[in-house]
Motif scaffolding. Structure first.
Motif, PDB file in Angstrom:
ATOM      1  N   ILE A  76      57.483  37.117  -8.031  1.00 45.55           N
ATOM      2  CA  ILE A  76      56.707  38.219  -8.694  1.00 45.55           C
ATOM      3  C   ILE A  76      55.952  37.227  -9.866  1.00 45.55           C
ATOM      4  CG2 ILE A  76      56.568  40.234 -10.084  1.00 45.55           C
ATOM      5  CD1 ILE A  76      58.254  41.456  -8.095  1.00 45.55           C
ATOM      6  N   ASN A  77      56.826  36.562 -10.687  1.00 47.64           N
ATOM      7  CA  ASN A  77      56.457  35.744 -11.794  1.00 47.64           C
ATOM      8  C   ASN A  77      55.630  34.520 -11.526  1.00 47.64           C
ATOM      9  OD1 ASN A  77      57.372  37.883 -13.284  1.00 47.64           O
ATOM     10  ND2 ASN A  77      59.470  36.869 -13.392  1.00 47.64           N
ATOM     11  N   GLY A  78      55.605  34.217 -10.177  1.00 50.34           N
ATOM     12  CA  GLY A  78      54.903  32.949  -9.865  1.00 50.34           C
ATOM     13  C   GLY A  78      55.894  31.662 -10.299  1.00 50.34           C
ATOM     14  N   GLU A  79      56.957  31.578 -10.332  1.00 50.22           N
ATOM     15  CA  GLU A  79      57.977  30.578 -10.897  1.00 50.22           C
ATOM     16  C   GLU A  79      58.443  29.617  -9.567  1.00 50.22           C
ATOM     17  OE1 GLU A  79      60.890  32.130 -13.140  1.00 50.22           O
ATOM     18  OE2 GLU A  79      59.597  33.318 -14.537  1.00 50.22           O
ATOM     19  N   SER A  80      58.809  28.453 -10.037  1.00 50.92           N
ATOM     20  CA  SER A  80      59.269  27.534  -8.983  1.00 50.92           C
ATOM     21  C   SER A  80      60.781  27.871  -8.447  1.00 50.92           C
ATOM     22  CB  SER A  80      58.944  26.193  -9.293  1.00 50.92           C
ATOM     23  OG  SER A  80      57.881  25.678  -9.432  1.00 50.92           O
ATOM     24  N   ILE A  81      61.135  27.558  -7.286  1.00 53.82           N
ATOM     25  CA  ILE A  81      62.594  27.845  -6.853  1.00 53.82           C
ATOM     26  C   ILE A  81      63.240  26.959  -6.256  1.00 53.82           C
ATOM     27  CG2 ILE A  81      64.109  29.363  -5.504  1.00 53.82           C
ATOM     28  CD1 ILE A  81      61.488  31.225  -5.537  1.00 53.82           C
ATOM     29  N   VAL A  82      64.230  26.162  -6.782  1.00 50.43           N
ATOM     30  CA  VAL A  82      64.943  25.212  -6.102  1.00 50.43           C
ATOM     31  C   VAL A  82      65.368  25.491  -4.721  1.00 50.43           C
ATOM     32  CG1 VAL A  82      66.955  23.470  -5.941  1.00 50.43           C
ATOM     33  CG2 VAL A  82      65.897  24.054  -8.257  1.00 50.43           C
ATOM     34  N   LEU A  83      64.875  24.817  -3.773  1.00 49.38           N
ATOM     35  CA  LEU A  83      65.180  25.063  -2.310  1.00 49.38           C
ATOM     36  C   LEU A  83      66.473  24.221  -1.914  1.00 49.38           C
ATOM     37  CD1 LEU A  83      64.014  26.635   0.183  1.00 49.38           C
ATOM     38  CD2 LEU A  83      62.918  24.566   0.708  1.00 49.38           C
ATOM     39  N   ASN A  84      67.621  24.915  -2.029  1.00 47.39           N
ATOM     40  CA  ASN A  84      68.828  24.236  -1.522  1.00 47.39           C
ATOM     41  C   ASN A  84      69.359  24.694  -0.230  1.00 47.39           C
ATOM     42  OD1 ASN A  84      69.851  26.375  -2.769  1.00 47.39           O
ATOM     43  ND2 ASN A  84      70.548  25.477  -4.581  1.00 47.39           N
ATOM     44  N   GLU A  85      68.700  25.731   0.306  1.00 43.40           N
ATOM     45  CA  GLU A  85      69.350  26.232   1.490  1.00 43.40           C
ATOM     46  C   GLU A  85      68.179  26.854   2.212  1.00 43.40           C
ATOM     47  OE1 GLU A  85      72.001  29.228   0.872  1.00 43.40           O
ATOM     48  OE2 GLU A  85      70.970  30.382  -0.651  1.00 43.40           O
ATOM     49  N   THR A  86      68.199  27.082   3.585  1.00 40.24           N
ATOM     50  CA  THR A  86      67.230  27.665   4.428  1.00 40.24           C
ATOM     51  C   THR A  86      67.041  29.004   3.932  1.00 40.24           C
ATOM     52  OG1 THR A  86      67.775  26.452   6.354  1.00 40.24           O
ATOM     53  CG2 THR A  86      66.676  28.563   6.812  1.00 40.24           C
ATOM     54  N   LYS A  87      65.849  29.554   3.515  1.00 40.90           N
ATOM     55  CA  LYS A  87      65.277  30.893   3.180  1.00 40.90           C
ATOM     56  C   LYS A  87      64.430  31.287   4.022  1.00 40.90           C
ATOM     57  CE  LYS A  87      67.197  30.873  -1.079  1.00 40.90           C
ATOM     58  NZ  LYS A  87      68.284  31.858  -1.556  1.00 40.90           N
ATOM     59  N   TYR A  88      64.215  32.717   4.203  1.00 36.59           N
ATOM     60  CA  TYR A  88      63.232  33.580   5.073  1.00 36.59           C
ATOM     61  C   TYR A  88      62.524  34.294   4.301  1.00 36.59           C
ATOM     62  CZ  TYR A  88      66.948  31.921   8.267  1.00 36.59           C
ATOM     63  OH  TYR A  88      67.762  30.984   8.957  1.00 36.59           O
ATOM     64  N   LEU A  89      61.215  34.349   4.850  1.00 38.97           N
ATOM     65  CA  LEU A  89      60.165  35.509   4.391  1.00 38.97           C
ATOM     66  C   LEU A  89      59.829  36.299   5.718  1.00 38.97           C
ATOM     67  CD1 LEU A  89      58.497  32.608   2.578  1.00 38.97           C
ATOM     68  CD2 LEU A  89      59.114  34.891   1.226  1.00 38.97           C
ATOM     69  N   VAL A  90      59.441  37.332   5.567  1.00 37.08           N
ATOM     70  CA  VAL A  90      59.175  38.500   6.585  1.00 37.08           C
ATOM     71  C   VAL A  90      57.935  39.437   5.931  1.00 37.08           C
ATOM     72  CG1 VAL A  90      59.715  40.230   8.440  1.00 37.08           C
ATOM     73  CG2 VAL A  90      61.449  38.041   7.914  1.00 37.08           C
ATOM     74  N   LEU A  91      56.748  39.201   6.705  1.00 36.03           N
ATOM     75  CA  LEU A  91      55.835  40.008   6.212  1.00 36.03           C
ATOM     76  C   LEU A  91      55.469  41.058   7.338  1.00 36.03           C
ATOM     77  CD1 LEU A  91      53.932  40.661   3.867  1.00 36.03           C
ATOM     78  CD2 LEU A  91      52.187  39.235   4.865  1.00 36.03           C
ATOM     79  N   THR A  92      55.559  42.388   6.945  1.00 40.73           N
ATOM     80  CA  THR A  92      55.421  43.362   8.043  1.00 40.73           C
ATOM     81  C   THR A  92      54.285  44.459   7.518  1.00 40.73           C
ATOM     82  OG1 THR A  92      57.193  44.946   7.064  1.00 40.73           O
ATOM     83  CG2 THR A  92      57.727  43.463   8.964  1.00 40.73           C
ATOM     84  N   TYR A  93      53.779  45.130   8.687  1.00 45.72           N
ATOM     85  CA  TYR A  93      52.703  45.862   8.173  1.00 45.72           C
ATOM     86  C   TYR A  93      53.181  47.374   9.021  1.00 45.72           C
ATOM     87  CZ  TYR A  93      48.062  48.481   8.519  1.00 45.72           C
ATOM     88  OH  TYR A  93      46.950  49.239   8.387  1.00 45.72           O
ATOM     89  N   GLY A  94      53.303  48.484   8.155  1.00 46.35           N
ATOM     90  CA  GLY A  94      53.720  49.361   8.676  1.00 46.35           C
ATOM     91  C   GLY A  94      55.144  49.603   9.010  1.00 46.35           C
TER      92      GLY A  94
END
Length: 594
Positions: free
Chosen positions: A165-183
């Motif tokens: 939300i704040n547009g800040e950088s995140i250290v990627l030290n493990e696998t992450k997931y993003l799921v975008l859904t409609y409805g």
């Protein structure tokens, strides 16, 4: 010489939606809930108000590599920065469960660290109504809600929400997931569900490719084209779209910017021919149902194109958007739905022929729809003496096009085979009459002095679509006239690179600047038909080189520098590749043909 232009995108989809993903990780084009809906991410046409879904590094990108997981529509993008390296795996879930295909409005992005300690900045800013609506964003326990569109958009993730939300950088030290859904949102464990959907989707696509019936001739190119074509079908209705984009110009600054997110009867014919050639029939049966549902609504004549759920009115509007690289206008809808294009009846008949005559289908299932065959045949009879806008949809003049008469001939020939299959003498009799009448019209296009069939009766202009007089067996492949006809088209329309202009005369927008890629693949087929197989192979291999970094083809190619232009990827172009490869492989007749 101008710098070569390519579309640096991979395409994912699941037969419900598509997404164009730039090799820098940005989703630059994605329409929800349908192919022809407004974009929710549209930087392709509006960098300022087109929304955003990116996974950029904290520092600048040093290197980006993008590829598909082999024999799938799953896309991997690897980003290298000074701090490290990470991989984004993007896919639209698709697999079989509960006796049907699971193909939700769901985009999954898996983000893995590969080297170092890269920092990434996740930005997700969907929009609506072509950039006019900017949804309100609300942070919940494990997701972000976007409200203001027809249905709720939700981003479910294990990235820290405050950082997004704040547009800040995140250290990627493990696998992450993003799921975008409609409805319908994701209401299941995040990590295990994403991994399960990834594995099932991978298995589905690889199983689908295994069922292709193709030779070893450029097999990988055929596989990629087939995979791209598959996700151009809107499975819910069976419609097949020409492309998933709108207003990508045929040439820079040309103004030839069109919305291709609809189902053209003509394009669908070529696409289904390709599926038939590679042994996939499910798509053909779904398209048949689409045609039947349209036919019951037709009172007078078929339109050249329809919406993906059979909409008839596709009013063309110009949007106040900057356009691709400043190319305006940006159009939604397509005026061509109002055109008179009489080749459509023959194309529908030829498209449906296998469902009536191929013994792998049960004929009794189609016997009740012979009424459709008779209706289409009667329309060919009624329109035999009517000029039309032709294959290329000329907007301001009508002609008696040889291509239209070719498909009158081909459609009547297909109907005759169907009539024989069902012992319907009335169909056979009318078909014979129309075969003769359309052949007479085609012969009226013959320029005897040059030994070539022209674009239309009474004109000297030549047209690449007349290559199909050879391909569709109207002309005997071994005849002198077929060989002369091909040489004359080569002399007038072919470039030294083996590319082909559709035509060279002025149309509503001036003289064409770029070549049309499917025409060059038609040329390959015609070369093969007349026995010039070595030239066909050489030309085919040159044409394949006009694909982008992940094997996707555009609609148009600038012969001067190989630039890609037009809507992208273009189903027409991939159809051309598949059908040309099939034609060559049959001619080679290798023992290892599967």
């Amino acid at each position: 010489m101008a710098k070569k232009h390519t579309y640096d995108y991979g395409l994912i989809g699941n037969c419900s939606f598509q997404a164009h993903i730039h090799k820098n990780s940005s989703i630059d084009w994605m329409c929800w809930p349908r192919f022809d809906s407004s974009f929710i991410f549209g930087k392709l046409l509006d960098d300022k108000n087109g929304g955003e879904f990116t996974l950029f590094p904290h520092d600048k990108i040093l290197k980006s590599d993008q590829r598909y997981l082999e024999n799938t529509n799953i896309l991997c993008t690897e980003i290298t920065s000074e701090e490290g390296k990470y991989r984004i795996t993007d896919f639209a879930p698709r697999f079989y469960q509960f006796d049907r295909y699971f193909k939700p409005l769901m985009l999954i992005r898996k983000v893995e660290p590969l080297e170092g300690s890269p920092r990434v900045r996740v930005r997700c800013k969907p929009v609506g109504d072509y950039g006019k609506i900017h949804p309100e964003q609300y942070e919940a326990s494990n997701h972000i809600e976007y409200l203001g569109l027809e249905k709720e958009l939700r981003l479910t993730t294990d990235f820290p929400l405050a950082y997004i939300i704040n547009g800040e950088s995140i250290v990627l030290n493990e696998t992450k997931y993003l799921v975008l859904t409609y409805g319908a949102p994701l209401e299941a464990p995040l990590k295990s569900t994403c991994e399960l959907f990834l594995e099932k989707t991978k298995l589905y696509w690889r199983g689908w490719v295994k069922n292709l019936s193709v030779s070893n001739f450029h097999q990988a190119d055929i596989n990629r084209s087939a995979l791209a074509l598959k996700i151009h079908q809107y499975e819910d209705t069976g419609a097949i779209i020409a492309a998933g984009t709108t207003s990508l110009p045929e040439a820079d600054g040309s103004g030839r910017n069109w919305d291709y997110r609809y189902c053209w009867m003509r394009d669908a014919y070529y696409t289904l021919t390709a599926f038939n050639n590679i042994g996939h029939f499910e798509e053909l049966e779904r398209y048949f149902n689409y045609i039947v549902n349209i036919s019951v609504k037709v009172e007078d004549r078929f339109q050249p194109l329809y919406g993906i759920t059979g909409e008839t009115a596709l009013d063309e509007l110009i949007l106040d958007l900057p356009g691709y690289k400043g190319n305006s206008p940006v159009r939604v809808g397509n005026q061509a739905y109002t055109h008179v294009q009489n080749d459509v009846y023959g194309q529908v008949l030829v498209s449906l022929l296998p469902l009536y005559t191929d013994k792998r289908f049960i004929n009794v299932e189609r016997s009740d729809s012979l009424k459709l065959i008779k209706t289409l045949l009667k329309k060919i009879e009624d329109l035999m003496d009517e000029p039309d806008a032709g294959l290329w949809e000329f907007r301001n003049f009508a002609q008696y096009h040889s291509y239209t008469y070719l498909f009158h001939w081909a459609g009547a020939s297909a109907a005759k085979k169907i009539g024989k299959s069902f012992n319907d003498k009335s169909i056979e009799k009318l078909a014979d009459k129309l075969i003769k009448a359309s052949s007479d019209k085609i012969e009226a296009c013959l320029d005897k002095d040059r030994g070539v069939y022209t674009q239309a009766i009474g004109t000297k202009n030549l047209d690449a679509s007349d290559l199909q007089l050879i391909m569709m067996n109207y002309l005997d492949h071994n005849s002198d006239i077929a060989k002369k006809h091909l040489k004359a088209l080569e002399k007038d329309l072919k470039t030294k690179e083996g590319l082909f202009f559709r035509y060279k005369h002025k149309d509503d927008f001036g003289e064409p600047e770029t070549t049309f890629l499917i025409c060059a693949f038609w040329y390959v087929e015609a070369l093969t038909c007349v026995g010039r197989v070595d030239e066909a192979i050489k030309t085919f291999e040159q044409l394949v080189s006009y694909s982008n970094h992940v094997g996707l083809l555009s609609e148009d190619v600038d012969a001067a520098n190989g630039s890609q232009w037009g809507n992208f990827p273009q189903a027409y172009s991939h159809v051309g590749l598949v059908n040309a490869a099939y034609r060559i492989s049959r001619k080679l007749d290798k023992p290892n043909f599967l």
